[in-house]
Write an enzyme that holds these catalytic residues in place. Structure first.
Site, PDB file in Angstrom:
ATOM      1  N   PRO A   1      26.280   2.454 -20.024  1.00  0.00           N
ATOM      2  CA  PRO A   1      25.638   3.588 -20.612  1.00  0.00           C
ATOM      3  C   PRO A   1      26.597   4.795 -20.927  1.00  0.00           C
ATOM      4  CG  PRO A   1      24.405   2.558 -18.747  1.00  0.00           C
ATOM      5  CD  PRO A   1      25.735   1.809 -18.932  1.00  0.00           C
ATOM      6  N   CYS A   2      26.283   5.682 -21.887  1.00  0.00           N
ATOM      7  CA  CYS A   2      27.256   6.693 -21.996  1.00  0.00           C
ATOM      8  C   CYS A   2      26.744   7.871 -21.625  1.00  0.00           C
ATOM      9  CB  CYS A   2      27.452   6.504 -23.645  1.00  0.00           C
ATOM     10  SG  CYS A   2      25.922   7.104 -24.766  1.00  0.00           S
ATOM     11  N   ASN A   3      25.258   7.811 -21.129  1.00  0.00           N
ATOM     12  CA  ASN A   3      24.747   9.336 -20.704  1.00  0.00           C
ATOM     13  C   ASN A   3      25.632  10.274 -20.023  1.00  0.00           C
ATOM     14  OD1 ASN A   3      23.087   6.796 -20.815  1.00  0.00           O
ATOM     15  ND2 ASN A   3      21.413   7.872 -20.331  1.00  0.00           N
TER      16      ASN A   3
END
Length: 190
Positions: free
Chosen positions: A120-122
């Site tokens: 996840p790039c969040n």
């Protein structure tokens, strides 16, 4: 044989590494492996002193055919899992494990020759809060590293966003690179 990997920093780079987006997956993978073959030949060429040996290595690569064979996949989003089942493995839907990667039984997944993963790039994205490893999602890359250590695929592709380079004042990217190297791979960030 030396292990090769690519670490892509942008989501669009995944298709760029595998080939053109308009190609069928098998054709894209064949084109990708042609590029790997060139890299291997250049690397070995530095170590091979005679052309005859280089020709033998080249002929070995000519005999290989590459294709994508799905083994297993994981995501926590039900819609993503349904799309993957429909588009990638409609005859083997059970191989898509829909759930939190932190609860995944990595030991039960099965042997693989190649591994493509994105974490996840969040927490790394410049449009987010850029919490990096201090966020909920930042440390999830470590599950990909666990797969690499357990199954030792010949190569892998990891992807994320460009903000990964600046997360945690640049330390997140350095730590991820170190963990990938410590898993037994040469890495080529892109």
């Amino acid at each position: 044989m030396k292990k090769f990997i690519c670490l892509a920093l942008c989501l669009f780079m995944v298709l760029g590494v595998a080939g053109c987006a308009h190609q069928k997956p098998e054709a894209a993978l064949n084109n990708y492996f042609k590029e790997i073959r060139k890299t291997v030949m250049m690397t070995l060429g530095m170590e091979i002193e005679d052309q005859e040996t280089a020709n033998v290595v080249e002929k070995m690569f000519e005999k290989f055919e590459y294709k994508i064979v799905h083994k297993w996949a994981n995501d926590y989003d039900a819609s993503t899992c349904a799309t993957y089942r429909r588009n990638i493995c409609p005859e083997d839907g059970e191989s898509v494990i829909c759930g939190d990667v932190r609860q995944l039984d990595i030991d039960a997944l099965g042997e693989i020759d190649a591994f493509a993963f994105g974490f996840p790039c969040n927490d790394f994205s410049v449009v987010g809060e850029q919490k990096g490893f201090d966020g909920v999602f930042g440390p999830l890359y470590s599950y990909g590293v666990k797969v690499l250590k357990k199954y030792k695929p010949l190569w892998f592709l990891a992807e994320n966003v460009g903000g990964l380079k600046s997360a945690n004042e640049g330390q997140a990217f350095e730590r991820i690179k170190k963990d990938l190297i410590d898993a037994g791979y040469r890495i080529y960030p892109n």
